[in-house]
Scaffold this active site. Structure first.
Site, PDB file in Angstrom:
ATOM      1  N   LYS A 189       2.496   2.403  21.175  1.00 18.27           N
ATOM      2  CA  LYS A 189       2.098   3.601  20.440  1.00 18.27           C
ATOM      3  C   LYS A 189       2.291   4.863  21.267  1.00 18.27           C
ATOM      4  CE  LYS A 189      -1.550   1.463  17.600  1.00 18.27           C
ATOM      5  NZ  LYS A 189      -0.955   1.526  16.266  1.00 18.27           N
ATOM      6  N   ARG A 248      -1.219   0.994  -2.793  1.00 17.13           N
ATOM      7  CA  ARG A 248      -1.167   1.198  -4.249  1.00 17.13           C
ATOM      8  C   ARG A 248      -0.574   2.569  -4.578  1.00 17.13           C
ATOM      9  NH1 ARG A 248      -3.067  -2.274  -7.960  1.00 17.13           N
ATOM     10  NH2 ARG A 248      -4.746  -3.713  -7.438  1.00 17.13           N
ATOM     11  N   GLY A 301      -4.827  -4.846  13.880  1.00 17.35           N
ATOM     12  CA  GLY A 301      -5.272  -4.169  15.094  1.00 17.35           C
ATOM     13  C   GLY A 301      -6.475  -4.859  15.675  1.00 17.35           C
TER      14      GLY A 301
END
Lengths: 296, 192
Positions: free
Chosen positions: A83, A167, A237
């Site tokens: 990251k 969604r 995670g």
């Protein structure tokens, strides 16, 4: 002009294609990376602290320690992701020099730039970026991201935000496919996204890069849920290494990603897992501590 | 019409399905043991070979696939080629042993060493498909370090074989499914 046929784009999206149907696991040391690889992870994500610890401890969250990333890189044979802070193109340059296989420009770390994301087209290493809606996803792809993941709410152990985001993206893509050609410019304006990418989505009904899910996946059922909703792979995670039996749970989530359409096998994967990570109700998280609102 | 399976546990199985359609075949996405009875040949896609091995073992598919390969043609790309080999290094891991080849994983390096190159395929390949250069997409690709007797090299890159046929089977260390050239898939369909 966006170039889908450039060699760089094809190689970057090519690696993202190879990760489909799999589970990418957050790890903070070599021991965890090996547990992840043995459990069947398709890649590992190196970071200093898992999101739930970042949330608890506060402070500035930065790119992970180089020695630890190097040790993980040497210890496992699956792809290594790492990251970088949003907008911190020099952390990204250092990760590229280190030879990581994918960079996550991530809202889990403290943003380095509140206005600009990294110009990812300028790199050879592929990038994945978080998104909450289609406009955000297309802005990141326009900047050069080779993979999109829903942001969800990292470190919450609560799937509700990841569900909302996948969604939303799927619905907004469907809506574009029924618009007339003359309506797409206005759609691009509303989405605040590059017109040519909006046109591409209207024509194909999908993103031009793989679409994964992250942010709140804690159980095999969570992984299966987001894949049912259209995610092509999952990131986990805190969900694995904050549970009571990480090796077993890691394995179960790998089985769930493959069997997301098979309730009997999901039942089997959900047995004897011990305790999941503790979860947080989103409405109880102070607004200033939400991670998903970082970046635009 | 021949039915071609694509092992769909993890990886770029959807890209192989699209490539089969371009080559004129309808793919069967194989996720369960029972589906092996419905197909005339099987593709093992790209992806992570360790993940696929884990899932093959868990789904009791490992021995079934080895048995399938003793009767029917199998085509493996990248991770699929690793699964089909007799010997795997970097690190050593178990494999189906369908093809007498030794494969080294990630032998070109990491993602930054991934590349797209144009190859001159062997005349045999062009004769059986169509003439022209072959675009090869290598992604964290393995290298075939040894190929046993009866292996026919259909394309090489930098002195190493990258497309090999041995008996009824075919392996590529690159990803023909990520190009629009359907010739490698057509070649496999011709073996069914």
């Amino acid at each position: 002009m966006f170039n889908f046929s450039s060699e760089q784009f094809r190689l970057n999206v090519g690696l993202a294609e190879m990760l489909k149907g799999g589970v990418i696991m957050d790890v903070t040391n070599v021991e965890q990376a090996k547990i992840a690889e043995d459990a069947g992870a398709s890649a590992v994500m190196a970071l200093e602290r898992v999101p739930s610890d970042i949330r608890k401890e506060g402070g500035v969250a930065r790119m992970a320690n180089i020695e630890i990333m190097e040790a993980i890189k040497n210890a496992v044979h699956i792809p290594l992701m790492a990251k970088a802070r949003i907008g911190h193109f020099m952390e990204a340059r250092i990760l590229e020099a280190l030879g990581v296989d994918f960079i996550d420009e991530s809202e889990v770390l403290t943003p380095a730039d509140e206005e600009h994301h990294i110009d990812k087209n300028d790199f050879k290493v592929p990038f994945v970026c978080g998104a909450r809606n289609l406009g955000e996803a297309l802005r990141r792809i326009g900047e050069g991201a080779a993979m999109i993941r829903t942001k969800g709410e990292a470190g919450s152990g609560n799937i509700v935000e990841a569900v909302r985001h996948i969604r939303t993206i799927v619905r907004e893509m469907k809506q574009l496919t029924v618009l007339g050609k003359e309506e797409l410019a206005a759609a691009a304006k509303n989405l605040q996204a590059p017109l040519e990418l909006v046109e591409w989505v209207a024509q194909h009904g999908t993103l031009p890069v793989p679409n994964f899910s992250a942010g709140g996946i804690a159980t095999p059922a969570d992984a299966a849920l987001v894949m049912q909703l259209g995610a092509e792979a999952v990131f986990v995670g805190s969900g694995i290494f904050k549970s009571s039996d990480p090796a077993n749970r890691a394995n179960a989530i790998v089985m769930a990603a493959k069997n997301y359409n098979n309730p009997e096998k999901l039942l089997e994967a959900s047995r004897s897992l011990g305790a999941a990570m503790p979860g947080l109700e989103i409405s109880k998280i102070p607004e200033g501590e939400l991670l998903q609102t970082r970046g635009w | 019409m021949k039915r071609v399976g694509v092992l769909s546990l993890q990886g770029d199985f959807a890209a192989h399905g699209a490539a089969l359609e371009r080559a004129g075949a309808a793919p069967v996405y194989v996720r369960e043991r029972s589906q092996l009875g419905e197909i005339d040949g099987l593709i093992l896609p790209g992806g992570e070979s360790t993940t696929m091995l884990k899932l093959l073992r868990h789904e009791n598919l490992f021995d079934e696939l080895a048995e399938f390969g003793r009767r029917k043609p199998v085509f493996g790309t990248c991770a699929g080629a690793i699964l089909m080999a007799t010997d795997v290094t970097n690190p050593p891991q178990e494999s189906l042993g369908l093809m007498d080849i030794a494969v080294e994983r990630n032998a070109y390096g990491r993602q930054l060493d991934s590349r797209v190159v144009e190859l001159d395929p062997a005349p045999e390949f062009e004769m059986r498909t169509a003439p022209g250069k072959l675009e090869a997409v290598f992604i964290r690709a393995p290298i075939i370090r040894r190929a046993g007797n009866g292996a026919q090299v259909l394309a090489e890159y930098a002195g190493d074989p990258v497309l090999i046929e041995q008996g009824r089977h075919l392996v590529a260390t690159f990803h023909p499914e990520l190009t629009t050239d359907a010739r490698v898939h057509c070649l496999f369909l011709g073996k069914l």
